[in-house]
Every structure is written in C-alpha cells, then in structure tokens.
Design an enzyme around this catalytic site. Structure first.
Site, PDB file in Angstrom:
ATOM      1  N   HIS A  88       0.847  -1.198   0.000  1.00  0.00           N
ATOM      2  CA  HIS A  88       0.000   0.000   0.000  1.00  0.00           C
ATOM      3  C   HIS A  88       0.886   1.253   0.000  1.00  0.00           C
ATOM      4  O   HIS A  88       1.978   1.265   0.587  1.00  0.00           O
ATOM      5  CB  HIS A  88      -0.932  -0.002   1.213  1.00  0.00           C
ATOM      6  CG  HIS A  88      -1.963   1.066   1.106  1.00  0.00           C
ATOM      7  ND1 HIS A  88      -1.708   2.379   1.439  1.00  0.00           N
ATOM      8  CD2 HIS A  88      -3.237   1.038   0.644  1.00  0.00           C
ATOM      9  CE1 HIS A  88      -2.786   3.102   1.200  1.00  0.00           C
ATOM     10  NE2 HIS A  88      -3.732   2.310   0.712  1.00  0.00           N
ATOM     11  N   GLU A 140      -4.126   2.095  -7.381  1.00  0.00           N
ATOM     12  CA  GLU A 140      -4.483   3.230  -6.525  1.00  0.00           C
ATOM     13  C   GLU A 140      -3.526   4.382  -6.803  1.00  0.00           C
ATOM     14  O   GLU A 140      -2.409   4.395  -6.248  1.00  0.00           O
ATOM     15  CB  GLU A 140      -4.358   2.848  -5.039  1.00  0.00           C
ATOM     16  CG  GLU A 140      -5.188   1.650  -4.631  1.00  0.00           C
ATOM     17  CD  GLU A 140      -5.445   1.608  -3.122  1.00  0.00           C
ATOM     18  OE1 GLU A 140      -6.502   1.109  -2.751  1.00  0.00           O
ATOM     19  OE2 GLU A 140      -4.597   2.081  -2.349  1.00  0.00           O
TER      20      GLU A 140
HETATM   21  O1  LIG Z   1      -6.959   1.049   0.979  1.00  0.00           O
HETATM   22  C1  LIG Z   1      -7.695   1.799   0.396  1.00  0.00           C
HETATM   23  C2  LIG Z   1      -7.227   2.934  -0.367  1.00  0.00           C
HETATM   24  O2  LIG Z   1      -5.995   3.404   0.051  1.00  0.00           O
HETATM   25  C3  LIG Z   1      -8.224   4.025  -0.562  1.00  0.00           C
HETATM   26  O3  LIG Z   1      -8.440   4.772   0.588  1.00  0.00           O
HETATM   27  P1  LIG Z   1      -9.487   5.982   0.512  1.00  0.00           P
HETATM   28  O4  LIG Z   1     -10.659   5.466  -0.240  1.00  0.00           O
HETATM   29  O5  LIG Z   1      -9.786   6.322   1.909  1.00  0.00           O
HETATM   30  O6  LIG Z   1      -8.824   7.066  -0.272  1.00  0.00           O
END
Ligand SMILES: O=C[C@H](O)COP(=O)(O)O
Length: 254
Positions: free
Chosen positions: A103, A172
C-alpha cells in the site's frame, strides 16, 4: 491462450481508523445488510481487511458468509526472529484469505520498496492466500507516466509470484488516496488497460484481477466497469450501508 474468466470483486480496508468495538459493530451491520440479498455473494467476491488485532475475530464473525477476510500486510518469511512482524503462515493458519501488500502508505511511511513488496506477495501466494498488490503513480499527470511507474511495480511482483497463483492488483493512484474524489474514469480505464496489456500480466497462467482504489465509493463502478474488475474502498466504505450500496452496484452492473 484465452485469459481465465474474472469474477468481479469489491473490498474495504479499515486501515487504522477503527477501534476493536467499531470493527465488531461494522461486521455485524454488514452481515445484516448481506442477509437482505444473500445472492450477492454468488455474483461477486467480497472482502474485508481489518487491522491485525481484530483479524481473527472478524474471521469468526464472517464464518459461513463467504465474505473473505484479508490482512493489511504480512512479512515475507514464515517464521523466525522477526520481532513485531506478522507471519503469512500464521495468517493462513487462522483462515485469512487475502494479504494486502505494498500500500502507498507502507511504501511512503515505512519505506517499503518494490523488492519487499514482491517478496511479500510471493510468500502470501506460497501460503495459499491471494496477494492484493497495491500499485500506482505518485503524481497526477499523463497516462503514459502512470503506466511506466506501475509497470516496474507489477513486473517485480509477477517475477516473484508463482505463475499459476491468483493475484489481485489494486490500482491506486497515490494522489487519489485520501482525496475528496477518485481519479477521472477515462484516466483510470486507460491506465488499467495498459497494465492488463503488460506481458507479465498477459502471459500468466493464474487469474489477475485489477481493482481501482483511491476515494472509491458508491456511484463509481458504473464509470469504471469497462476497465476494472471491482473496487477497493477505504473511507467511503467505512459506513456499512455505503459499502453494501457499492456491492449492489457492482453485482448489478451489466
Ligand atoms: O486502501 C484503500 C485505499 O488506500 C483508498 O483509501 P481511501 O478510499 O480512503 O482514499
């Protein structure tokens, strides 16, 4: 060789936002929603990734529901003198199904490099779990620049993970995580198309699904469905009703 069929999938990570009590209440409420339309779990895959402390109690709560539980990280060795680390072997032993690795927050705050992420993905798969590998460019810009940055991340992982193992890539864009809105749909679909076209993805025997994450929530999948296999939620899935709504949208999308 035709690529294997890919089932849609949606999940949420609670990151480090929840208390243990809130996690318990969240799962209970989620199960209540799911009991209204149990068929949803025949249509799509669903996962929840709580913190390490509550993981075993979440597994117990979800027992018999087909909702998969994942871990937010795991070390790349199975056992030994690694104080503070979490063993992938023990995660598998207690019923964890997915291991999230790489991540953006772990890369930025804890200095994880592509090589570490690849080793973690390999050991998750070696222990029979699905590595959910987060990839994404750091800066908002051109599609081609994003693809270049993701390519290195994906190639490292695919070179390390067994060819027949299932892998989930969570695309992401780092700049879209924790933001007010997700990245633009056209942009995401273009980047994901290029990621799928990479030789190291195309030539794999195992299924590779690609999710979008980064301020994802209800209302988004319809715009991304031609490119992604599902969504990976953070904040906008922390209300069980919103997570359930997102699931319904994904399950009903044509
Ligand atoms: O693990 C999930 C992602 O990092 C997205 O997080 P978020 O939807 O709070 O931006």
């Amino acid at each position: 060789m035709p690529s294997p069929p890919r089932r849609r999938i949606v999940g949420v990570s609670t990151k480090m936002y929840f208390s243990a009590a809130r996690t318990k209440a969240y799962i209970a409420e989620l199960l209540q929603h799911l009991s209204k339309s149990p068929k949803i779990l025949d249509q799509i895959d669903i996962f929840v990734i709580p913190d390490h402390i509550t993981l075993t109690s979440v597994i117990a709560q979800l027992e018999g529901s087909k909702v998969m539980t994942g871990a937010q990280d795991a070390f790349y060795e199975d056992s030994g003198a690694y104080t503070g680390e979490v063993s992938p072997c023990v995660l598998a032993e207690v019923g964890c199904r997915i291991v999230e690795v790489g991540h953006a927050e772990r890369r930025r705050i804890f200095g994880e490099m592509d090589e570490d992420v690849a080793k973690k993905a390999r050991s998750a798969a070696r222990n029979g779990m699905i590595p959910l590998v987060c990839i994404g460019e750091r800066t908002k810009g051109e599609v081609s620049i994003a693809v270049d940055e993701c390519r290195t991340q994906v190639e490292n992982v695919m070179a390390a993970v067994a060819d027949d193992a299932e892998v989930i890539l969570a695309y992401e864009p780092v700049w879209a995580i924790g933001a007010a809105e997700p990245a633009g749909a056209g942009y995401v679909v273009s980047v994901v198309k290029e990621i799928r076209a990479l030789d190291c993805v195309q030539m794999r025997e195992g299924v590779t699904r690609v999710l979008y994450g980064g301020s994802a929530g209800p209302g988004l999948f319809e715009r991304l469905k031609e490119g992604v296999d599902g969504l990976f939620l953070g904040r906008f899935g922390h209300d069980p009703a919103q997570f359930y709504k997102t699931m319904q949208e994904i399950a009903s999308a044509q």
